[in-house]
Scaffold this motif. Structure first.
Motif, short mmCIF file in Angstrom:
data_model
loop_
_atom_site.label_atom_id
_atom_site.label_comp_id
_atom_site.label_asym_id
_atom_site.label_seq_id
_atom_site.Cartn_x
_atom_site.Cartn_y
_atom_site.Cartn_z
N MET A 1 1.01 -1.11 0.03
CA MET A 1 -0.06 -0.16 -0.12
C MET A 1 0.74 1.24 -0.13
O MET A 1 1.93 1.47 0.89
N ILE A 2 0.56 2.22 -0.85
CA ILE A 2 1.38 3.28 -0.97
C ILE A 2 1.12 4.37 0.03
O ILE A 2 -0.27 4.76 0.34
N THR A 3 1.86 5.02 0.55
CA THR A 3 1.69 6.11 1.59
C THR A 3 2.13 7.37 1.45
O THR A 3 2.93 7.63 0.38
N THR A 4 1.74 8.34 2.07
CA THR A 4 2.08 9.71 2.05
C THR A 4 3.62 9.81 2.26
O THR A 4 4.40 10.62 1.56
N GLU A 5 4.05 8.98 3.10
CA GLU A 5 5.41 9.23 3.62
C GLU A 5 6.43 8.80 2.55
O GLU A 5 7.45 9.42 2.18
N GLN A 6 6.00 7.46 1.92
CA GLN A 6 6.74 7.15 0.64
C GLN A 6 6.78 8.16 -0.50
O GLN A 6 7.78 8.47 -1.17
N ILE A 7 5.62 9.00 -0.74
CA ILE A 7 5.72 9.92 -1.55
C ILE A 7 6.48 11.07 -1.34
O ILE A 7 7.44 11.47 -2.29
N LEU A 8 6.31 11.55 -0.22
CA LEU A 8 7.10 12.54 0.16
C LEU A 8 8.65 12.15 0.24
O LEU A 8 9.59 13.15 -0.27
N LYS A 9 9.18 11.03 0.46
CA LYS A 9 10.48 10.63 0.63
C LYS A 9 11.06 10.62 -0.89
O LYS A 9 12.04 11.02 -1.30
N ALA A 10 10.15 10.10 -1.86
CA ALA A 10 10.42 10.00 -3.28
C ALA A 10 10.71 11.46 -3.81
O ALA A 10 11.63 11.81 -4.47
N LEU A 11 9.63 12.33 -3.51
CA LEU A 11 10.04 13.62 -4.04
C LEU A 11 11.15 14.65 -3.46
O LEU A 11 11.17 15.61 -3.89
N SER A 12 11.49 13.86 -2.42
CA SER A 12 12.59 14.88 -1.66
C SER A 12 13.93 14.35 -2.46
O SER A 12 15.07 15.36 -2.38
N ASN A 13 13.75 13.86 -3.65
CA ASN A 13 14.85 13.52 -4.63
C ASN A 13 14.63 14.24 -5.88
O ASN A 13 15.59 14.39 -6.81
N VAL A 14 13.71 15.10 -5.72
CA VAL A 14 13.52 16.00 -7.03
C VAL A 14 13.70 17.49 -6.61
O VAL A 14 13.38 17.97 -5.71
N GLU A 15 14.77 17.87 -7.48
CA GLU A 15 15.49 19.13 -7.17
C GLU A 15 14.71 20.20 -7.95
O GLU A 15 14.59 20.02 -9.19
N GLU A 16 14.42 21.65 -7.39
CA GLU A 16 14.14 22.40 -8.18
C GLU A 16 15.21 23.21 -8.78
O GLU A 16 16.29 23.51 -8.12
N PRO A 17 15.34 22.78 -10.37
CA PRO A 17 16.82 23.44 -10.87
C PRO A 17 17.37 24.75 -10.59
O PRO A 17 18.61 24.91 -10.12
N ASP A 18 16.33 25.83 -10.45
CA ASP A 18 16.83 27.09 -10.19
C ASP A 18 17.52 27.32 -8.77
O ASP A 18 18.16 28.14 -8.48
N LEU A 19 16.68 26.71 -7.86
CA LEU A 19 16.57 27.15 -6.40
C LEU A 19 17.56 26.14 -5.59
O LEU A 19 18.07 26.22 -4.66
N GLY A 20 18.07 25.00 -6.27
CA GLY A 20 18.97 24.14 -5.79
C GLY A 20 18.84 23.24 -4.75
O GLY A 20 19.61 22.82 -4.00
N LYS A 21 17.41 23.24 -4.08
CA LYS A 21 16.96 22.35 -3.24
C LYS A 21 15.62 21.40 -3.66
O LYS A 21 15.16 21.74 -4.71
N ASP A 22 15.56 20.56 -2.86
CA ASP A 22 14.52 19.56 -3.35
C ASP A 22 13.18 20.28 -3.17
O ASP A 22 13.05 21.05 -2.30
N LEU A 23 11.84 19.71 -3.58
CA LEU A 23 10.44 20.07 -3.67
C LEU A 23 10.11 19.97 -2.14
O LEU A 23 9.43 20.86 -1.85
N VAL A 24 10.16 19.17 -1.51
CA VAL A 24 9.82 18.91 -0.18
C VAL A 24 10.52 20.00 0.74
O VAL A 24 9.80 20.60 1.64
N THR A 25 11.85 19.96 0.61
CA THR A 25 12.59 21.16 1.52
C THR A 25 11.75 22.55 1.24
O THR A 25 11.58 23.22 2.25
N LEU A 26 11.44 22.71 0.02
CA LEU A 26 10.93 24.15 -0.40
C LEU A 26 9.62 24.01 -0.19
O LEU A 26 9.11 25.16 -0.35
N ASN A 27 8.98 22.94 0.42
CA ASN A 27 7.51 23.02 0.92
C ASN A 27 6.67 23.50 -0.45
O ASN A 27 5.66 24.06 -0.33
N MET A 28 7.03 22.78 -1.59
CA MET A 28 6.45 22.88 -2.88
C MET A 28 5.35 21.87 -3.23
O MET A 28 4.70 21.93 -4.13
#
Length: 365
Positions: A1-28
């Motif tokens: 079963m997919i969880t919210t925590e898994q989704i956030l962990k996966a998206l924490s590996n996606v970087e906003e190219p211009d800002l240089g930080k991941d989407l989760v850290t940037l609260n995006m």
């Protein structure tokens, strides 16, 4: 079963190219919904005109497939909340997130055309935009937007009478040309012109805006100093043409904003009238003012290069007829302005994320 925590962990590996930080850290990342294998969430960008929108969407989908479940049906909603870095008390223009000046060291480079179409392109991307015509002696906005002879109304705001800017094509507009007879010359000394500019800031009800684009007069004079002494300018867009005489004056404009006593960040430089393309030969380019002069200047000064705008007959016709190129021009022209606006919005977002807030200039010697 997919969880919210898994989704956030996966998206924490996606970087906003211009800002240089991941989407989760940037609260995006917002509004995660999971229904079996169906995953839906929203990514909140820093500008509606983000040119990397598709890149970020695809990176999110790939992250979920690779790090959570290859069978997941991923739906990514893209929205935007324009960022701002204002840290002043906001006693003036309190609802305006970004104050952007469009300037040049000299006249005749198409600055007003660039400012008008920048405002329209940002608005088309979904932003709330205003356009202030600060060229007191040579206002162009009434002609370019087809509002010659129109007069703004007044409204009571918290007990104070305020001027309501005109609205045309989704843009809020204010110009001295809307307040005086167009046949009347503005024969004012510098202090009177500066006072008019202050009124456009203090007595006009701009309300909530993502971007207030200010079309500045040519040169480096009273109006420029008055503006930076009145409000915290987010940054400046410099307009030039490719030839050396325009580039020399563009350098002076850049030097003024970069000076230690003013210290307004340069959002970037745009090269107008880059080449001529006749309507009957859309694939031909004639570099009648020289080639890539603005691009080379941006590289030499290490400032962002925002794009090249061609000379096309429809741009001139649209400005004269009150239908700017973004609304009635050819597809190639619209694409040029949209590309320029996307680059400008991207540079503004990066400026807000990485550079200290602009301070109001208190004393200029």
């Amino acid at each position: 079963m997919i969880t919210t925590e898994q989704i956030l962990k996966a998206l924490s590996n996606v970087e906003e190219p211009d800002l240089g930080k991941d989407l989760v850290t940037l609260n995006m990342v917002k509004d995660i919904e999971i229904d079996g294998n169906k995953v839906t969430f929203t990514v909140v960008l820093t500008t509606p005109a983000c040119p990397l929108k598709d890149l970020i969407r695809n990176a999110c989908i790939n992250a979920v497939h690779h790090l959570v479940s290859k069978d997941a049906e991923v739906h990514v909603n893209m929205t935007a909340n324009v960022n701002s870095n204002r840290k002043d008390g906001k006693s003036l223009l309190p609802g305006v997130k970004n104050i952007i000046v469009v300037a040049s060291g000299k006249g005749g480079v198409g600055k007003s055309t660039v400012a008008a179409n920048l405002a329209l392109a940002l608005s088309e991307g979904g932003a709330k935009v205003g356009l202030m015509d600060a060229d007191i002696y040579g206002p162009s906005v009434p002609i370019m937007f087809g509002v010659r002879g129109h007069r703004p109304m007044m409204v009571n705001v918290d007990g104070k009478g305020m001027i309501v800017p005109l609205e045309k094509h989704g843009i809020k507009l204010m110009s001295i040309g809307l307040l005086i007879d167009e046949k009347q010359a503005v024969v004012w000394r510098g202090p009177m012109a500066s006072s008019a500019l202050k009124q456009f800031i203090t007595d006009v009800y701009w309300d909530e805006l993502d971007y207030l684009v200010i079309d500045m007069p040519p040169g480096t004079g009273d109006i420029h100093l008055t503006l930076v002494q009145t409000v915290p300018v987010t940054g400046a867009v410099i307009v030039t043409t490719p030839q050396d005489v325009a580039l020399a004056d563009a350098k002076k404009g850049i030097a003024m904003f970069n000076g230690p006593q003013i210290n307004v960040p340069i959002i970037g430089l745009v090269e107008n009238m880059s080449y001529f393309t006749p309507a009957e030969l859309p694939n031909n380019k004639y570099y009648i003012f020289g080639k890539d002069g603005g691009k080379r200047l941006a590289e030499d000064l290490e400032i962002p290069f925002l794009g090249q705008i061609p000379i096309v007959q429809s741009i001139r016709e649209g400005g004269d007829e009150g239908v700017p190129a973004m609304l009635g021009g050819e597809d190639a022209t619209k694409l040029a302005f949209m590309g320029f606006a996307s680059m400008a919005a991207r540079s503004i977002a990066m400026r807000n994320a990485n550079v200290a807030p602009t301070r109001i200039v208190e004393v200029f010697v």
